[in-house]
Design an enzyme around this catalytic site. Structure first.
Site, PDB file in Angstrom:
ATOM      1  N   ASP A 145       0.838  -1.204   0.000  1.00  0.00           N
ATOM      2  CA  ASP A 145       0.000   0.000   0.000  1.00  0.00           C
ATOM      3  C   ASP A 145       0.876   1.257   0.000  1.00  0.00           C
ATOM      4  O   ASP A 145       0.360   2.376  -0.061  1.00  0.00           O
ATOM      5  CB  ASP A 145      -1.009  -0.002   1.156  1.00  0.00           C
ATOM      6  CG  ASP A 145      -0.354   0.043   2.518  1.00  0.00           C
ATOM      7  OD1 ASP A 145       0.874  -0.120   2.608  1.00  0.00           O
ATOM      8  OD2 ASP A 145      -1.092   0.237   3.516  1.00  0.00           O
ATOM      9  N   SER A 146       2.200   1.057  -0.001  1.00  0.00           N
ATOM     10  CA  SER A 146       3.119   2.173  -0.281  1.00  0.00           C
ATOM     11  C   SER A 146       2.810   2.790  -1.640  1.00  0.00           C
ATOM     12  O   SER A 146       3.243   3.903  -1.919  1.00  0.00           O
ATOM     13  CB  SER A 146       4.575   1.689  -0.250  1.00  0.00           C
ATOM     14  OG  SER A 146       4.756   0.569  -1.102  1.00  0.00           O
TER      15      SER A 146
ATOM     16  N   GLU B 221       9.292  -3.771  10.350  1.00  0.00           N
ATOM     17  CA  GLU B 221       9.732  -2.512   9.741  1.00  0.00           C
ATOM     18  C   GLU B 221      10.292  -1.589  10.824  1.00  0.00           C
ATOM     19  O   GLU B 221       9.620  -1.327  11.840  1.00  0.00           O
ATOM     20  CB  GLU B 221       8.562  -1.837   9.008  1.00  0.00           C
ATOM     21  CG  GLU B 221       8.942  -0.477   8.425  1.00  0.00           C
ATOM     22  CD  GLU B 221       7.970   0.083   7.400  1.00  0.00           C
ATOM     23  OE1 GLU B 221       7.020  -0.628   7.014  1.00  0.00           O
ATOM     24  OE2 GLU B 221       8.165   1.244   6.992  1.00  0.00           O
TER      25      GLU B 221
HETATM   26  O1  KIV Z   1       3.659  -1.045   1.463  1.00  0.00           O
HETATM   27  C1  KIV Z   1       4.834  -1.430   1.457  1.00  0.00           C
HETATM   28  O2  KIV Z   1       5.620  -1.219   0.525  1.00  0.00           O
HETATM   29  C2  KIV Z   1       5.308  -2.187   2.623  1.00  0.00           C
HETATM   30  C3  KIV Z   1       6.778  -2.429   2.746  1.00  0.00           C
HETATM   31  C4  KIV Z   1       7.508  -1.168   3.030  1.00  0.00           C
HETATM   32  C5  KIV Z   1       7.100  -3.470   3.744  1.00  0.00           C
HETATM   33  O3  KIV Z   1       4.512  -2.558   3.438  1.00  0.00           O
HETATM   34 NA    NA Z   2       2.478  -1.610   3.288  1.00  0.00          NA
END
Ligand code: KIV
Ligand code: NA
Length: 266
Positions: free
Chosen positions: A45-46, A181
């Site tokens: 969700d990044s 994280e």
């Molecule tokens: O949404 C994302 O990219 C993540 C990673 C940073 C672990 O959850």
């Molecule tokens: Na994420």
């Protein structure tokens, strides 16, 4: 590369064969990641930040996650595909089940959910229905408003012990994988030893069973003024995206990345 399965990923932990995960949001870069040897693709969700340009992941919807999961699936060549449940999707067991069903139908092979012990009823139901779950602990970006920013978690003996206890309880309840994280490297090492399931890290030091990065960070692209401490630009000195990703894969496999300069102290 033959298809990566959960069974194979589970055998990598005791073998000391580091699991290499990278985010993907669309087909062509997903294909490049597979060609470079990435074993797990994370539709994170990044994407709310790096693709949509929001200042947090909170605006992302389940439908958007399903759309990007379907895009990545079309480019995937055998990596194990993990998708994030976005903000509030796991607020109830029913909403968590419905969101997970959408992501799995779109092509996910495992779902990742931010949180802790309160996820247990949902993760039990998912496991009973054949959905492997990765629990994202430590700095959970969907909690940014509660945390007061993107801050290292698990500092101090009490917080650290709680994360260790939670990790064990989540494994007991049926979690198939954990993701840590931004926690101190020594704590991540302790948690990795305390559970049998694979533990993936980002900003969690070199002792976890695998690593993940956001692909934009790996390529040296950012909307921010400077990248976080745990990021390494693998594009520097290389002439193709695939070569940069391959260098990341090699650096994780050899244990060269992350280095001490990428980790947090207790
Ligand atoms: O949404 C994302 O990219 C993540 C990673 C940073 C672990 O959850
Ligand atoms: Na994420």
């Amino acid at each position: 590369m033959s298809n990566v399965t959960l069974t194979r990923l589970q055998t990598q932990k005791p073998a000391g064969d580091k699991i290499v995960m990278l985010t993907a949001y669309e087909a062509t870069l997903a294909r490049a990641a597979c060609n470079a040897g990435v074993e797990m693709l994370l539709v994170g969700d990044s994407l709310g930040m790096v693709v949509q340009g929001n200042d947090s992941t909170l605006p992302v919807t389940v439908d958007e996650m399903a759309y990007h999961t379907a895009c990545v699936k079309r480019g995937n060549l055998g990596a194990f595909l993990l998708s994030d449940l976005p903000f509030m999707a796991a607020a109830s067991v029913d909403s968590g089940l419905a969101a997970s069903a959408k992501l799995m139908r779109a092509g996910a092979q495992m779902v990742k959910i931010e949180g802790g012990l309160s996820l247990i009823p949902l993760l039990q139901r998912l496991a009973q229905n054949g959905v492997p779950v990765c629990v994202h602990m430590g700095l959970t970006p969907q909690w940014v408003n509660l945390f007061g920013g993107y801050k290292v978690q698990g500092r101090g003996a009490e917080q650290a012990q709680r994360l260790i206890d939670d990790a064990k309880a989540l494994e007991q309840a049926g979690a198939a994988m954990l993701l840590l994280e931004c926690v101190p490297a020594a704590l991540a090492a302790q948690i990795t030893k305390a559970v049998q399931i694979p533990v993936i890290g980002i900003g969690a030091g070199a002792a976890t069973d695998g690593q993940v990065l956001v692909i934009h960070d790996l390529l040296g692209l950012t909307l921010r003024s400077r990248p976080p401490k745990f990021v390494k630009n693998f594009m520097a000195g290389r002439d193709s995206i695939e070569a940069a990703i391959a260098a990341y894969v090699q650096a994780v496999k050899s244990g060269e990345f992350p280095g001490q300069e990428h980790e947090f102290s207790a």
